[in-house]
Design an enzyme around this catalytic site. Structure first.
Site, short mmCIF file in Angstrom:
data_model
loop_
_atom_site.label_atom_id
_atom_site.label_comp_id
_atom_site.label_asym_id
_atom_site.label_seq_id
_atom_site.Cartn_x
_atom_site.Cartn_y
_atom_site.Cartn_z
N THR A 96 0.81 -1.22 0.00
CA THR A 96 0.00 0.00 0.00
C THR A 96 0.84 1.27 0.00
OG1 THR A 96 -0.17 -0.16 2.40
CG2 THR A 96 -1.96 -1.10 1.12
N CYS A 97 2.09 1.18 0.48
CA CYS A 97 2.93 2.39 0.48
C CYS A 97 3.22 2.87 -0.94
CB CYS A 97 4.24 2.12 1.21
SG CYS A 97 4.08 2.18 3.01
N ILE A 98 3.25 1.93 -1.89
CA ILE A 98 3.55 2.32 -3.28
C ILE A 98 2.39 1.99 -4.21
CG2 ILE A 98 6.05 2.17 -3.02
CD1 ILE A 98 5.93 -0.63 -4.22
#
Length: 909
Positions: A875-877
């Site tokens: 989810t960070c990228i």
């Protein structure tokens, strides 16, 4: 000359009297000249006009064809009435509805007019088109004094109208005591039925006329039903007329048990029965105990019928729970006495009030033995077989000759030995796991789970009504713990049982935890229905926003200061009334209704996050909001947070969506769910990645020299804040790094804003109980509060990148987007949450989606396929790691499993 003088005299008289002095020649014109004079009882003027006129005093005019005598009688113009009678007016002339002047005088209580009409031979026995005589009108309006005069001229006091109703019927229905006595003294038939068989007592009871019913019963009225079998008691109970029921029971004691048995009749409104029994129970302590004991006996009988598999489950279940609800209601509102109050009968007190539960002990004993029996068979099957998914009850349906075998009856007290021996054709054999099920075998849990669960619900209700509010009966907690395995078996087989019968979970946090994993696995829609069913239980009107409101309950707010003025009026408003309904009016505007309420919520949801109030700050992705740790710059910030909680609670209570979205961590705070390091990404994505790195790597030899403390900027000054007592001297190691990450997360996400959270929850819980909101997770709570966001799939496709071997034209990618088009809007939101951690698309569309280091397009990366492999995400990228599935069907199946199983979390790319 003489004629001219006469005309001059007429002119002079007309001018002096301000009216004509001669009637027109035609009756139609003349009558409208006379009518206002008759209505004003200007008898001299009327006499003068009639003296030299050929006007027909019986001329009927107007739509209803009444004469001037009708007008005089109706208005009480007695002088004009006498004048008209002397001029030859017919006292028995009937208008188009069949009414005579006497009818109208009687209806309006014109005593003098009635007397004069009778002097001139008015016929009191004439009926109008509905069969009503003058005596009926007097009875309807309770004009006893006039009735005394009139009955002397009546040949039959029991004259009937078109429906067979006498004056006594209508007097009883309207509760005119002296009129009823006058009619009875005049010889009225006390038991005379109308065309439907209804007697005067029936009429009195139909409107709850206690006093007239008592007069009738005192004078010997018979207790008779109508032709449809409806009794006076039926009518009293249907109307909730407790006082009238009390009178009936005084004269017919057998009716007491009839009322008790009525609790089983689902056609009768439960609240009416409650009203009746509530009144009866207030009369004396002995009556109160008698009612409760009788209800307990009926409940026990119905409970044992419910436990009989041959009975109609739906009917018996509703009957039992209905009786128990009434029983508990009556128990709580007993007659006032020094000893009145909650009676802890299940805690050992042997008082008269606790003894009313004694008949129910037979039912609870049967329930307990049933559950013990099932638990025993569960244990037996565990030992005998690895397949313990069912307990089978062998029961023959028919012999070869077609003879029906009697259905299985559950054991009553003392009959359980038959259940275990399995002897006799009609007795069941409980099969062990090693025995093979045949076509005529039934699953005993499937057959009994709903029935036993309904009895458990009744047991809980009876236990709870003896406890102070907010306390759970120790006996019931012990019961659930004892039968924990069987109850979980029930709900695993049929989760709907939770929503149908296990309402106690919402009131017992200590028990809810045992079943929460099962509840959370149920469809969102079912949990929503359960949520609102209990949220609004006991409220009189389900259409809350539209309910009529008292003028004093209207929230009057100012548009130019809507946040502050709304905060002020809501804080002063009655919380219970706000739960029932909201009415909003803007100062200086007339509009009200749902549209205004909707606008009010819309504006307030924007104002709550208005930077001017410093209550909330935007998250890193720019689409959600988080409480501002520095909100104290606003002196009233905690009051405003409390108000914000009230607004969101009210919106949820009334199913009004708000145009505001919060961070996942804040939704978790509302739900009481602990935050974790992944939630830090909403306010500091880079720091969240650093915490992830610590967890994913061995830090033993890195020399980080971290301690359980952090430096925090407190209004421009750096301060060291310990994460736990003595944290500044405790080093972070490979062994305790998980604790460090959790504690630093709690500091950033919870401790820093704890006062704000507490104030918000104080307002929110005024309208939404914590036990109810915990039915949902943070994603579902967002959906409840803010609704389903719209997702433009074409924009999504346009702004997606592909990596690790995938290209836009690859079959897997084509299948993926076809699946996205096919799935429901709710599932698209889940997919967006799964990959990006957010359920919303920022302003400007998918091109503006933020990642951990700034703008980051939605990305799909190829992963080698292995059977049953699920998609994962970073989810960070904003990356979806999609296996190279061999078919569209497999792709869709695996994707939906991943979405609905909640595979959320951070992974490193």
């Amino acid at each position: 000359m003489e004629r001219a003088m006469e005309q001059l005299n007429r002119l002079t008289r007309s001018l002096r009297r301000a009216r004509t002095v001669e009637l027109p020649d035609d009756n139609e014109t003349a009558v409208y000249t006379l009518m206002p004079m008759v209505m004003a009882d200007q008898h001299r003027s009327v006499s003068e006009l009639l003296s030299n006129s050929k006007f027909d005093v019986n001329y009927a005019f107007g739509r209803v064809k009444r004469s001037l005598l009708h007008i005089a009688a109706n208005c009480g113009s007695v002088e004009c009435l006498v004048l008209l009678l002397k001029k030859g007016a017919n006292p028995n002339y009937q208008d188009i509805s069949g009414c005579t002047p006497l009818h109208l005088a009687a209806r309006n209580g014109q005593k003098k007019c009635m007397s004069k009409l009778l002097e001139y031979s008015a016929d009191v026995n004439i009926c109008n088109n509905e069969g009503l005589t003058a005596i009926h009108w007097l009875a309807v309006n309770g004009r006893t004094e006039l009735l005394h005069d009139l009955v002397q001229h009546v040949s039959d006091v029991d004259v009937e109208d078109a429906m067979g109703q006498t004056a006594l019927h209508v007097a009883c229905q309207n509760g005119h005591k002296t009129t009823v006595q006058c009619l009875l003294d005049s010889g009225a038939d006390i038991n005379r039925p109308n065309v439907s068989g209804a007697t005067p007592l029936y009429f009195a009871c139909s409107h709850g006329q206690r006093d007239t019913a008592q007069i009738l019963l005192l004078r010997g009225a018979k207790y008779l039903s109508d032709k449809n079998g409806v009794t006076p008691l039926d009518l009293c109970v249907q109307g909730g007329y407790g006082e009238t029921c009390e009178v009936l029971i005084q004269y017919h004691p057998r009716l007491f048990q009839t009322i008790i048995q009525m609790t089983q009749n689902e056609d009768l409104r439960e609240n009416m029965l409650r009203q009746v029994l509530e009144h009866l129970s207030q009369q004396s302590e002995s009556q109160y105990l008698k009612i409760l004991t009788s209800l307990a006996e009926v409940a026990t009988t119905n409970g044992h019928k419910l436990l009989s598999i041959s009975s109609n489950y739906d009917a018996q279940m509703k009957s039992l729970l209905r009786i128990v609800r009434i029983f508990c209601h009556v128990f709580r509102i007993g007659p006032s006495s020094p000893s009145n109050g909650i009676d802890m009968g299940y805690n050992g007190n042997k008082t008269p009030r606790s003894q009313v539960f004694k008949p129910l002990e037979l039912l609870w004993h049967s329930l307990d033995e049933w559950l013990v029996l099932i638990a025993t068979e569960l244990m037996k099957n565990k030992k005998d077989s690895t397949d313990i998914t069912s307990i089978l009850l062998k029961q023959k349906g028919q012999d070869q000759d077609g003879t029906s075998i009697p259905p299985f009856e559950p054991p009553g007290p003392g009959s359980y030995e038959n259940l275990s021996t399995g002897t006799g054709e009609s007795k069941p054999d409980v099969l062990g796991g090693k025995q093979e099920a045949s076509a005529d075998c039934q699953d005993v849990i499937s057959m009994t789970a709903n029935r036993l669960s309904a009895v458990i619900q009744a047991f809980y209700m009876c236990c709870s009504c003896q406890m102070p509010p907010g306390m759970t009966s120790p006996r019931f907690i012990e019961f659930v713990c004892k039968h924990d395995e069987v109850l979980k078996c029930f709900v695993n087989r049929n989760p709907k049982i939770i929503f149908d019968h296990f309402h106690f979970l919402l009131e017992c946090p200590e028990l809810m935890s045992r079943f929460m994993h099962i509840i959370k696995a149920q469809p969102f829609k079912d949990r929503c229905e359960w949520f609102y069913e209990h949220l609004h239980s006991g409220q009189p009107d389900s259409d809350m926003v539209h309910r009529p409101v008292n003028e004093n309950d209207i929230l009057l707010v100012h548009r130019d200061s809507i946040f502050r003025s709304s905060c002020e009026v809501v804080s002063k408003a009655n919380c219970a009334k706000l739960k029932q309904g909201i009415a909003v009016r803007f100062h200086g505007e007339e509009g009200m209704g749902q549209g205004v309420v909707r606008e009010w919520f819309d504006i307030l949801s924007n104002e709550i996050v208005n930077p001017d109030y410093a209550l909330f700050t935007q998250s890193a992705d720019g689409t959600t909001f988080q409480p501002n740790s520095n909100s104290s710059v606003n002196p009233d910030h905690l009051n405003y947070f409390r108000f914000a909680g009230q607004i969101l609670g009210l919106a949820l209570n009334h199913r009004q969506l708000v145009n505001i979205y919060f961070t996942r961590s804040f939704y978790k705070h509302i739900l009481g769910i602990p935050v974790n390091y992944q939630d830090v990404a909403s306010i500091d994505p880079e720091y969240a990645k650093n915490l992830q790195w610590i967890l994913d790597n061995d830090i033993s030899d890195l020399g980080l020299e971290l301690t359980f403390s952090v430096e925090t900027d407190v209004f421009g000054a750096m301060e060291e804040v310990p994460l736990k007592p003595g944290g500044g001297s405790i080093l972070v190691t490979q062994n305790n790094k998980a604790e460090y990450v959790q504690l630093v997360t709690e500091l950033r996400m919870t401790r820093a804003i704890q006062p704000q959270i507490n104030a918000f929850l104080q307002g929110f819980h005024m309208f939404i109980p914590p036990s109810l909101i915990q039915l949902f997770d943070e994603y579902e709570l967002e959906l409840l509060l803010s609704g389903m966001p719209e997702i433009d799939v074409s924009d999504w496709i346009k702004n997606t990148e592909y990596t690790s071997g995938y290209e836009r034209e690859d079959p897997v990618i084509q299948w993926f987007w076809e699946v996205v088009e096919d799935i429901t809007p709710e599932e698209r939101v889940l997919l967006l949450q799964f990959v990006t951690g957010s359920s919303r698309v920022p302003h400007g569309g998918f091109a503006n989606i933020m990642g951990g280091s700034g703008l980051q397009n939605f990305t799909i990366a190829a992963v080698p396929y292995t059977p049953n492999l699920l998609p994962t995400s970073s989810t960070c990228i904003n990356m979806l790691k999609l296996p190279e599935y061999p078919s569209k069907e497999i792709l869709k199946d695996r994707l939906l499993v991943a979405l609905h199983c909640g595979s959320y979390g951070y992974t490193m790319a």
